[in-house]
Design a protein around this motif. Structure first.
Motif, short mmCIF file in Angstrom:
data_model
loop_
_atom_site.label_atom_id
_atom_site.label_comp_id
_atom_site.label_asym_id
_atom_site.label_seq_id
_atom_site.Cartn_x
_atom_site.Cartn_y
_atom_site.Cartn_z
N PHE A 14 0.84 -1.21 0.00
CA PHE A 14 0.00 0.00 0.00
C PHE A 14 0.87 1.25 0.00
CE2 PHE A 14 -1.96 -3.23 2.87
CZ PHE A 14 -2.93 -3.68 1.99
N CYS A 15 0.43 2.25 -0.76
CA CYS A 15 1.08 3.57 -0.74
C CYS A 15 -0.01 4.61 -0.78
CB CYS A 15 1.97 3.74 -1.96
SG CYS A 15 3.47 2.78 -1.84
N ARG A 16 0.36 5.84 -0.47
CA ARG A 16 -0.66 6.90 -0.58
C ARG A 16 -0.83 7.32 -2.03
NH1 ARG A 16 0.68 11.61 3.34
NH2 ARG A 16 -0.73 12.74 1.99
N ARG A 17 0.30 7.34 -2.74
CA ARG A 17 0.26 7.76 -4.14
C ARG A 17 1.44 7.09 -4.83
NH1 ARG A 17 1.25 14.02 -5.17
NH2 ARG A 17 3.39 13.32 -5.24
N LYS A 18 1.32 6.84 -6.11
CA LYS A 18 2.41 6.17 -6.81
C LYS A 18 3.48 7.21 -7.19
CE LYS A 18 3.84 2.29 -8.18
NZ LYS A 18 4.14 1.28 -7.21
N CYS A 19 4.71 7.03 -6.74
CA CYS A 19 5.78 7.95 -7.13
C CYS A 19 6.11 7.71 -8.61
CB CYS A 19 7.02 7.72 -6.28
SG CYS A 19 6.71 7.99 -4.52
N PRO A 20 6.44 8.76 -9.36
CA PRO A 20 6.54 8.61 -10.81
C PRO A 20 7.69 7.72 -11.31
CG PRO A 20 7.16 10.83 -10.13
CD PRO A 20 6.60 10.15 -8.92
N TYR A 21 8.65 7.41 -10.42
CA TYR A 21 9.79 6.59 -10.86
C TYR A 21 9.68 5.15 -10.37
CZ TYR A 21 11.15 7.42 -6.04
OH TYR A 21 11.14 7.48 -4.67
N CYS A 22 8.62 4.85 -9.60
CA CYS A 22 8.59 3.59 -8.86
C CYS A 22 8.01 2.44 -9.67
CB CYS A 22 7.79 3.78 -7.58
SG CYS A 22 7.59 2.25 -6.66
N ASP A 23 8.72 1.32 -9.68
CA ASP A 23 8.14 0.13 -10.32
C ASP A 23 7.97 -1.03 -9.34
OD1 ASP A 23 10.75 -0.75 -10.13
OD2 ASP A 23 10.72 -1.75 -12.07
N GLY A 67 8.12 -2.39 1.19
CA GLY A 67 6.89 -2.12 0.44
C GLY A 67 7.15 -1.45 -0.88
N GLY A 68 6.07 -0.73 -1.28
CA GLY A 68 4.99 -0.16 -0.54
C GLY A 68 5.45 0.77 0.60
N THR A 69 4.50 1.08 1.41
CA THR A 69 4.77 1.96 2.55
C THR A 69 4.30 1.27 3.83
OG1 THR A 69 4.37 3.84 1.08
CG2 THR A 69 4.48 4.31 3.43
N GLY A 136 8.92 13.60 -7.18
CA GLY A 136 7.47 13.46 -7.00
C GLY A 136 7.10 12.90 -5.63
N ARG A 137 7.95 13.15 -4.63
CA ARG A 137 7.65 12.64 -3.29
C ARG A 137 6.67 13.56 -2.58
NH1 ARG A 137 9.67 7.49 -2.31
NH2 ARG A 137 8.83 8.01 -0.27
N LEU A 138 5.99 12.99 -1.58
CA LEU A 138 4.96 13.76 -0.88
C LEU A 138 5.52 14.54 0.31
CD1 LEU A 138 2.13 11.09 -0.83
CD2 LEU A 138 1.93 13.37 -1.82
#
Ligand code: SF4
Length: 380
Positions: A14-23, A67-69, A136-138
């Motif tokens: 689970f994450c809050r939002r998908k970071c643009p570089y994350c696979d 994770g995830g987070t 693109g981190r929160l």
């Protein structure tokens, strides 16, 4: 017969939002209250039950939640899981790590986590707000510092910080400032990863459209060595291609991977390596949860590695450690001598100066460290 030591990995998807570089595999939940924590816990317990007999000869000595987070889940979730694991498996980890996102940590959570975990890995990623924005981190740098100090105050004596270098627009001066801030916090462990643009990510797409000003290859190489020089001068040991630790603070869990030792991974997308068997769970939350609700294992890929393949993989993994591999020990463990097994191709890598042999250890040379993929391709 004694128990074999093994590592235990849990993937929290689970994450809050998908970071643009994350696979990595994760499902975004903008409203984190909707995360199906209870269903996930029930599924994990079932998955443990279904593996319990098969892993009864292992003693799990490290626990790593990635994770995830993972820090989106409550301390209660981990308390219940930990108790369950201790009852159902030979589970007595001397190192228990949770990965945490600076924006999802507060004092109360950290104090509760500390009762279960003795190591925390904070995904700082950058110590410049413009770096965090580019990635693109929160979170902000202020939140990273706050999370670190709170973790320390909560009693974490083993804190790791993640740093990503090579973000769009990053200059050498940025990295120097970032390293200064990182050091001022006083972590025991640092993981430094080059930003890689993986296909299927938004950042890759932006790059393809010419929207990103990425550092050149020469800059990336200079960043790598800048980090190395900075951290080693400050007393960190560079013990793995991307990892640095104060003395005795190496990540014991990850050493299981690099030393080709057994591990059990639970959760969607998690991988296990047990008795020459590699298992990889399905990368889909629903396809993971539904079968477990009915008491059966989720879909997974499975591969049996023969003795030679195990050996070759162990060589490649072991070379990630800067100390390299102990040739005699590998021969004892796997039944093959590295030199006679690889013959010509190994001599070539030694002649090219990508590998070196010193006092019984085969290791990557300084030049070979940045060409580890080339070496791996030759030896795979
Ligand atoms: S928080 Fe981590 S796992 Fe989640 S999307 Fe971002 S990089 Fe990926």
């Amino acid at each position: 017969m004694g128990l074999t030591q093994a590592a235990f990995y849990l993937h929290v998807p689970f994450c809050r939002r998908k970071c643009p570089y994350c696979d990595f595999y994760s499902v975004p939940f903008a409203d984190t209250r909707k995360i199906p924590e209870k269903a996930f816990l029930a599924a994990l317990k079932k998955e443990v039950e279904l593996h319990a007999e098969e892993v009864s000869s292992y003693q799990f000595v490290t626990f790593y939640v990635g994770g995830g987070t993972p820090s989106l889940l409550s301390a209660g979730f981990y308390e219940e899981l930990f108790d369950f694991l201790a009852k159902r498996l030979n589970f007595e980890p001397f190192e228990a790590t949770i990965e945490a996102n600076p924006s999802s940590l507060n004092e109360e959570k950290l104090i509760s986590y500390r009762k279960i975990f003795n190591r925390i890995s904070i995904g700082a990623q950058s110590f410049k707000d413009k770096g965090l924005l580019a990635l693109g981190r929160l979170h902000t740098v202020f939140q990273v510092k706050k999370a670190f100090l709170r973790a320390r105050a909560a009693g974490f004596e083993n804190i790791s910080l993640d740093l990503i270098y090579g973000w769009p627009g990053q200059q050498k001066e940025d990295l120097v400032e970032e390293l200064d801030i990182l050091l001022s916090l006083g972590p025991e462990h640092v993981s430094c990863y080059e930003l890689t643009l993986e296909p299927e990510t938004r950042m890759y797409e932006w790059y393809q459209k010419g929207k990103l000003n990425m550092p050149s290859e020469e800059e990336i190489v200079s960043f790598y060595w800048l980090i190395h020089d900075f951290l080693t001068q400050q007393g960190f040991e560079h013990y793995e291609i991307s990892n640095y630790a104060r003395r005795d603070y190496e990540c014991r869990h990850n050493l299981f991977y690099w030393e080709a030792r057994p591990y059990l991974g639970l959760g969607p997308a998690a991988a296990s390596f047990l008795d020459s068997r590699r298992i990889k769970n399905v990368e889909d939350l629903n396809l993971y949860l539904e079968p477990l609700e009915k008491g059966v294992l989720p879909p997974h890929e499975e591969e049996i590695l023969d003795a030679e393949k195990r050996f070759r993989e162990a060589v490649i993994l072991g070379l990630r450690k800067l100390k390299g591999i102990n040739v005699a020990e590998y021969e004892r463990r796997f039944g093959f001598n590295v030199f006679s097994y690889y013959g010509e191709s190994l001599s070539r890598l030694l002649d090219q100066g990508l590998l070196e042999y010193c006092q019984g250890y085969l290791r990557l040379s300084k030049r070979g460290i940045l060409l580890a993929n080339v070496v791996a391709r030759e030896l795979v």
